[in-house]
Structure formats: structure tokens, C-alpha cells
Write a protein that holds these residues in place. Structure first.
Motif, PDB file in Angstrom:
ATOM      1  N   HIS A  86       1.124  -1.319   0.343  1.00 51.53           N
ATOM      2  CA  HIS A  86      -0.286  -0.202   0.130  1.00 51.53           C
ATOM      3  C   HIS A  86       1.060   1.840   0.017  1.00 51.53           C
ATOM      4  O   HIS A  86       0.501   2.535  -0.752  1.00 51.53           O
ATOM      5  N   GLN A  89       2.272   1.972  -3.158  1.00 51.58           N
ATOM      6  CA  GLN A  89       1.176   2.419  -4.131  1.00 51.58           C
ATOM      7  C   GLN A  89       0.581   4.050  -3.814  1.00 51.58           C
ATOM      8  O   GLN A  89       0.875   4.468  -4.879  1.00 51.58           O
ATOM      9  N   ARG A  90       0.500   4.184  -2.784  1.00 53.21           N
ATOM     10  CA  ARG A  90       0.377   5.092  -2.584  1.00 53.21           C
ATOM     11  C   ARG A  90       1.941   6.730  -2.702  1.00 53.21           C
ATOM     12  O   ARG A  90       1.226   7.904  -3.646  1.00 53.21           O
ATOM     13  N   TRP A 151      -3.546  12.603   1.384  1.00 52.55           N
ATOM     14  CA  TRP A 151      -2.722  12.690   0.716  1.00 52.55           C
ATOM     15  C   TRP A 151      -3.298  13.788  -0.446  1.00 52.55           C
ATOM     16  O   TRP A 151      -1.973  14.096  -1.258  1.00 52.55           O
ATOM     17  N   VAL A 234       1.927  12.108   4.652  1.00 53.00           N
ATOM     18  CA  VAL A 234       0.665  11.116   4.751  1.00 53.00           C
ATOM     19  C   VAL A 234       0.780  10.539   6.376  1.00 53.00           C
ATOM     20  O   VAL A 234       2.295  10.484   7.132  1.00 53.00           O
ATOM     21  N   ASP A 238      -3.594   5.939   7.139  1.00 56.52           N
ATOM     22  CA  ASP A 238      -2.568   6.006   5.797  1.00 56.52           C
ATOM     23  C   ASP A 238      -1.726   5.208   5.701  1.00 56.52           C
ATOM     24  O   ASP A 238      -0.733   5.711   6.683  1.00 56.52           O
ATOM     25  N   SER A 240       2.964   5.613   3.212  1.00 56.32           N
ATOM     26  CA  SER A 240       3.479   5.786   2.385  1.00 56.32           C
ATOM     27  C   SER A 240       4.594   5.420   3.012  1.00 56.32           C
ATOM     28  O   SER A 240       5.158   4.704   3.955  1.00 56.32           O
TER      29      SER A 240
END
Length: 297
Positions: A86, A89-90, A151, A234, A238, A240
Motif C-alpha cells: 500500500h 502504491q500511495r 495525501w 501522509v 494511511d 506511504s
């Protein structure tokens, strides 16, 4: 000859020449392969684990890699593999989005200032030079922290300050393009200024913009990681790569996998995109050694 007449045929031949030059650059091809693998990992890596990045296993705290915990777990029982998928991806979404937005802003503002000249040019350069001396990183940190590390907001603020130096380069190159015959002919024919800027100036800055687009991805990854590492990017829940680096920085000796995996992904991503950018620069620049070699074949 390809359909569309001689003009389209010439474009087709140039594209084939650029592609052939790029294909002769082995490091650039290696960068493309690595970047594609990273994109595939970020898109489909979650299919190979039963855990989501938000799942917590309180029975496996700070467990080293092994078993169903491919990359181990952290102090809170979060699954590092799922977080890495994840987080990558972020970081990719942020980097590509910011790079595209900043290049678009830089192209329009820089080329527009060069074409219109006069007060528009002076005012634009005044704003650019002012923003160049402002501590943009500090402003980015304060704004992103105040807005709770969303984000989407991070993409916006990085784009607002990311176009400045590229816009100045675009302006510098565009000042010579505005005196070209095809620009003067378009003006004589009554073509609208907006169309001249987009069609006759920006379109002739393709190589410059493409190279800066790829290298902008690297700069954005580093900026996003730095902000997230310092707690201004971020924010949880969430995730990153920068957030993971921040979480794992305090356990490098006791739990090195918490820092090692996201750090490896950051290095692979930045090196891959840098190699692609160098390859594009060589392919699009006929004076480069690689480009010239490709052109002789």
C-alpha cells in the motif's frame, strides 16, 4: 509512408529513431523493467497475502519475516508486507500526479510568459524568483501538517511549489522559440495566442518536458518521503513509504526489517526512474554519445 502525409511520416520516423536510441541504452531498459515490476507489485502484491495494511495481529508483535508474515510485523502487530504494497502504491500515485501537474503548470506558465512578454513576463519572473527564495519546504510542512496529512492535499501543495524551477527553464528556452518563423507565421495568420503557446511553443519543448517529467517523479518521491519521515506528510491510518521509514527508523538495530524493506523500495524506485530519465535524455538529445550511436545505426 504512414497515413497523414509527409508531415506525419516525418514524425513517425523521428519516433522510431528515438525508440531505437532508447532501446540501445541497457541501463534505461533495466530501469523500465524494474519500474514496471514495482508498479505491478503495488497493484497486485496485495493478492498474495491474506492481510490488509490495516489488519493487526496482536499475537505477533515485532515478529521477524517468515511464515504468513512475509516481511514481518511491527510493534503494533501491523503486517509490513501489506503496508509496503500500500505504501508503494500511495507513493507512486503521489509522485506521478505531482510530476504531471508540475510539468503542466511549468509548461503553460513558462511558455506563456515568454510568448506574451512585457508586463506579463516581468510579473511572472518576479513571482518565480520570489518563490525560489522562499523556504518552500517549511511552508509545505506547515500546510500539510495543518491539514492532517491528507495525501490529496499533499499532491496539491507539492504541485503548487514544484513547478517553479522548471517554469524558469521553460521560459528561458521559449524566449528563443517565440522568434521562430512558424510562430511568426501563425501570428500573421491570426492564430489565437493560446493556440500558439500550446501548439507551436510547448509542443516543441517535448524532450525537455519528458525528461523533467521522469526526473520529477524522483524529486517528488524524495520530498514526500522527507515530509512523511518528519511527520508532515501522509499520516496513519494511511501509509506511504516515507511513513514506514519514519516508523522503522527507531528500530534499525532491533528490528531492521521495519526500515530495510521500505528503504529498499525507495532506492529501487528512485534509481529505476533516474535510469529511465537518463535514457530518455540521451535518446532525445542527438548530441549525446548514446543518441549519436543510435542515430548511426
Amino acid at each position: 509512408m504512414p497515413p497523414g502525409g509527409p508531415r506525419h511520416g516525418a514524425r513517425y520516423r523521428r519516433r522510431r529513431l528515438y525508440l531505437r536510441r532508447f532501446a540501445r541504452n541497457r541501463p534505461a531498459l533495466l530501469g523500465v523493467a524494474r519500474f514496471v515490476l514495482l508498479v505491478l507489485f503495488s497493484a497486485f502484491g496485495g493478492l498474495f497475502t491474506p492481510f490488509a495494511y490495516t489488519d493487526v495481529d496482536l499475537r505477533a508483535l515485532t515478529r521477524p519475516p517468515g511464515g504468513t508474515h512475509y516481511y514481518g510485523t511491527n510493534q503494533g502487530g501491523d503486517h509490513v508486507y501489506a503496508e509496503a504494497v500500500h505504501g508503494l502504491q500511495r507513493s507512486l500515485v503521489i509522485a506521478v500526479s505531482v510530476s504531471v501537474l508540475t510539468i503542466a503548470l511549468a509548461a503553460v506558465i513558462g511558455a506563456g510568459a515568454a510568448y506574451f512578454g512585457g508586463r506579463v513576463e516581468k510579473l511572472t519572473l518576479m513571482v518565480i524568483h520570489f518563490l525560489l527564495v522562499v523556504l518552500s519546504f517549511l511552508i509545505l510542512a506547515l500546510v500539510s501538517h495543518h491539514l492532517a496529512g491528507d495525501w490529496r492535499v499533499l499532491i496539491l501543495v507539492l504541485s503548487v511549489f514544484g513547478w517553479i524551477s522548471t517554469a524558469r527553464v521553460v521560459w528561458s528556452v521559449s524566449t528563443s522559440l517565440r522568434e521562430r518563423d512558424y510562430v511568426l507565421a501563425a501570428e500573421f495568420m491570426g492564430v489565437r495566442p493560446r493556440r500558439i503557446v500550446l501548439r507551436h511553443i510547448i509542443s516543441n519543448l517535448g524532450s525537455l518536458l519528458v525528461v523533467n517529467l521522469t526526473l520529477g517523479v524522483v524529486a517528488t518521491v524524495l520530498s514526500e518521503n522527507a515530509l512523511s519521515f518528519l511527520g508532515f506528510g501522509v499520516q496513519p491510518p494511511d501509509m506511504s513509504l516515507g511513513t514506514m521509514l519514519a516508523d522503522g527508523s527507531g528500530t534499525i538495530t532491533s528490528a531492521p526489517w521495519l526500515f530495510g524493506y521500505p528503504a529498499a523500495l525507495v532506492v529501487l524506485l528512485t534509481v529505476s526512474v533516474t535510469l529511465i530519465g537518463d535514457g530518455l535524455r540521451d535518446a532525445l538529445d542527438p548530441t549525446s554519445v548514446t543518441g549519436a550511436a543510435g542515430g548511426r545505426r
